[in-house]
Design an enzyme around this catalytic site. Structure first.
Site, PDB file in Angstrom:
ATOM      1  N   HIS A 209       0.852  -1.202   0.000  1.00 30.50           N
ATOM      2  CA  HIS A 209       0.000   0.000   0.000  1.00 30.50           C
ATOM      3  C   HIS A 209       0.878   1.238   0.000  1.00 30.50           C
ATOM      4  O   HIS A 209       1.971   1.238   0.570  1.00 30.50           O
ATOM      5  CB  HIS A 209      -0.909  -0.013   1.223  1.00 30.50           C
ATOM      6  CG  HIS A 209      -2.097  -0.909   1.055  1.00 30.50           C
ATOM      7  ND1 HIS A 209      -3.324  -0.623   1.597  1.00 30.50           N
ATOM      8  CD2 HIS A 209      -2.260  -2.069   0.379  1.00 30.50           C
ATOM      9  CE1 HIS A 209      -4.186  -1.585   1.274  1.00 30.50           C
ATOM     10  NE2 HIS A 209      -3.562  -2.479   0.544  1.00 30.50           N
ATOM     11  N   CYS A 240      -7.689   3.596   2.254  1.00 32.56           N
ATOM     12  CA  CYS A 240      -7.182   2.840   3.398  1.00 32.56           C
ATOM     13  C   CYS A 240      -8.089   3.126   4.582  1.00 32.56           C
ATOM     14  O   CYS A 240      -8.086   4.241   5.092  1.00 32.56           O
ATOM     15  CB  CYS A 240      -5.751   3.235   3.708  1.00 32.56           C
ATOM     16  SG  CYS A 240      -5.120   2.331   5.127  1.00 32.56           S
TER      17      CYS A 240
END
Lengths: 302, 302
Positions: A209, A240
Site C-alpha cells: 500500500h 485505506c
C-alpha cells in the site's frame, strides 16, 4: 543479484479496490473494468468477493459480475472466499483461483474477522480442501504482514507462522500484504523471507500500500530478493480504512512505469492501462490515485 | 552491498521549493521555515537564490531572508548563484555554500537559461573561482540528468560530460537531479555512476522528483550504489512546471520515514519536521505534498 526479467501483476482493483471505495459501482461498470484490464494485458484479475452482502454490500453483485465477464484464454480470474458458504456460491461462477486470507496480527484478526488466527485457519480448511478437490487454485493472503493498526510492528516470525499454517492447509501461493502501508524496504524483505521459509520463490507475491509512499521502494526491495509477482490496483482503487485521507493500494500504473523503466517486462500496455484507470476513476467521480497517470494525462492534454 | 548507515539530507524547500510555488511567501515566513527546519535537525538548508527579481520575483527578498535567519553552529546555509552579479550580492550575506547549475540536456539549457551547456559553464567559471578564493564551498547541480522535457531520455554520457566540466571548474560536489521525475532505479544508478567517474562517493548527491512516484525507489537505488546525500523538500514544496497537476520535489518527510524505517540515521526528528511542513503548507493554504505527513497527521487527529 540479477533482478527478475519478467513480473506478473495481479490487478486487485475490481475486488480489493472497489470493496474499499465508499461509492457503489454498478455491475456493468465492474465488468467493463475487467474487460479493459485484460485488454491492457493483465493476466490475473481479482474480480470479486463472495462474502455476506450484509458486511460487504459493494460485492453483492458477485455472481452477476462473474457471469458477465468475457473470459480471455490465458487470463486467470480469482475471487475472495472467506468461508465455505462463500466458496459454495463462488464455485458456481467458475473462478480459476480462490483467495483466502489470514492476518499476521492476532488483534487485527479479532477485530477484522472476529476470530483468532488459528480459528481463521480452521475456517479455511474445508474451503481449501474443497477447492483443491475441484482443481481450483488456492492463494492465501497474509494481511498486516509488516505492521498492524492495533499491535504496531509485526515480527517476521508471525508471518512465518501464518505461512507455515497455510502451507499445512495446502494453500499453493501466499501474498505478503503490508495492509496499512507502514513497511519500508528492509522490513518488507524480512517479511518476504519469512514466507519464503515455507514457499518457493514462484509461490510468494508482494502486496503493498502506498499510504506512506513506500510501495515502489518496497517493490524494488522485493525484486532484489527475487519476488516477481505483485498485487496492484488500477488507479490505486481502494482507500485505506485505517488511515483517513491516505491512499491505499499502490497503483498498477505506477508499478508498471517503474518496471518498464527498469527493462522488466510485464506484458501490460501502459496507455491502455491508464485508460482503464481513467474509466473507473470517471465512474467514481475522481482523479486516479496514480502519480504516473496524473503526470502522463497532464502531458497528453498539454 | 552494505548500505550507508547515515544519510545527510539537504532541505531545498525554502529555495527550490518556494521558487516554484505560485504564491508569494513573506520573508518572515521563510525565515521561520528555516528556523523550524534547523530545529528539526536539518544540517544543510538551501535558503534562497540570488537571481534577477525580474525572472524570479519569489526570491527578491533573498538578502532580507539571509539577514533574518538565526544561524546555528553545524548547519550549512546555501544559496543559488547563477552568475557573477548574483554571486556578488550573495557573498555579502555570508552563505556557507553557493550552488551553480547546468543541464545535462542542450535543449533544456537553451530554453531554461538561454545558452548552451558549454556557455553556462563559462558563465560559472568566475563565480566558482571567486567563491573558492573566498573559502566558500561550491556545489554544482546537474539538472535533467535522466530525462528532459524537450529531448526525452538523457544518456549517462551527458551527465559524465557535465560532471567532468564541473570538476575542471573546481566545483567540489555535484548533485544529480532528475528534474522532471521520469527516472527509474536503474537509470538513476547509471546517471549517478556517470558522475562518480569524476567525483568520489562523498561528493555526489541525488535530487529526485516524485512526479511519477519514483523518488523513494530511486533513493533506495542510490543508497545501493553508496550515495548518502540527497536533496529533499519539506512538504514536497515546489510543483513541477513541466507537468501540470503533478508533484515535484520529493517530500523530506517521506524520505526520512523510509530511511528511519531502514535503520539509517538522519539526525532529523520526523515529528518536528512534519510540523515545519504543516507550517509552510498552512501558509500556502494547502495540504503538505507528503504521503507520510498526510497519513500521520490523520492518525494524530484520530
Amino acid at each position: 543479484m540479477q533482478l527478475p526479467q519478467h513480473v506478473k501483476l495481479v490487478d486487485v482493483g475490481p475486488r480489493d479496490g472497489l470493496q474499499n471505495e465508499k461509492q457503489a459501482v454498478p455491475a456493468a461498470v465492474k465488468i467493463e473494468l475487467v474487460q479493459r484490464l485484460q485488454d491492457a494485458g493483465l493476466t490475473e484479475i481479482e474480480v470479486t468477493s463472495f462474502v455476506s452482502p450484509k458486511w460487504v454490500p459493494q460485492m453483492a453483485d458477485n455472481a452477476e459480475v462473474m457471469a458477465g465477464i468475457q473470459r480471455k484464454p490465458g487470463v486467470r480470474y480469482s475471487v475472495l472466499t472467506p468461508n465455505l458458504q462463500g466458496y459454495e456460491a463462488a464455485v458456481k461462477t467458475r473462478p480459476d483461483e480462490i483467495v483466502v486470507f489470514a492476518a499476521a496480527s492476532e488483534a487485527f484478526s479479532q477485530k477484522n474477522i472476529n476470530c483468532s488466527i488459528a480459528q481463521s485457519m480452521e475456517r479455511f480448511r474445508p474451503v481449501v480442501q474443497a477447492a483443491l478437490a475441484a482443481g481450483i487454485a488456492v492463494r492465501g493472503a497474509i494481511s498486516c504482514a509488516v505492521g498492524c493498526p492495533y499491535e504496531g510492528e509485526i515480527a517476521p516470525e508471525r508471518v512465518e507462522l501464518v505461512a507455515r499454517l497455510m502451507r499445512e492447509l495446502g494453500v499453493q501461493h501466499v501474498g505478503v500484504a503490508d495492509t496499512i502501508g507502514v513497511g519500508t524496504p528492509r522490513k518488507v524483505q524480512r517479511a518476504l523471507e519469512a514466507a519464503l521459509k515455507h514457499y518457493d520463490i514462484n509461490q510468494v507475491s508482494g502486496h503493498f500500500h502506498d499510504t506512506y509512499g513506500q510501495a515502489l521502494a518496497n517493490t524494488l526491495a522485493s525484486l532484489e530478493v527475487g519476488i516477481w509477482q505483485f498485487d496492484t490496483s488500477v488507479a490505486g482503487l481502494g482507500g485505506c480504512p485505517y488511515a483517513k485521507g491516505a491512499t491505499g493500494n499502490v497503483a498498477t500504473e505506477d508499478v508498471v512505469y517503474m518496471l518498464h523503466g527498469m527493462g522488466i517486462s510485464t506484458g501490460i500496455d501502459l496507455d491502455r492501462l491508464m485508460d482503464a484507470g481513467q474509466f473507473i476513476s470517471d465512474a467514481l467521480g475522481r482523479k486516479p490515485h496514480s502519480r504516473v497517470s496524473n503526470a502522463l494525462m497532464a502531458k497528453r492534454l498539454s
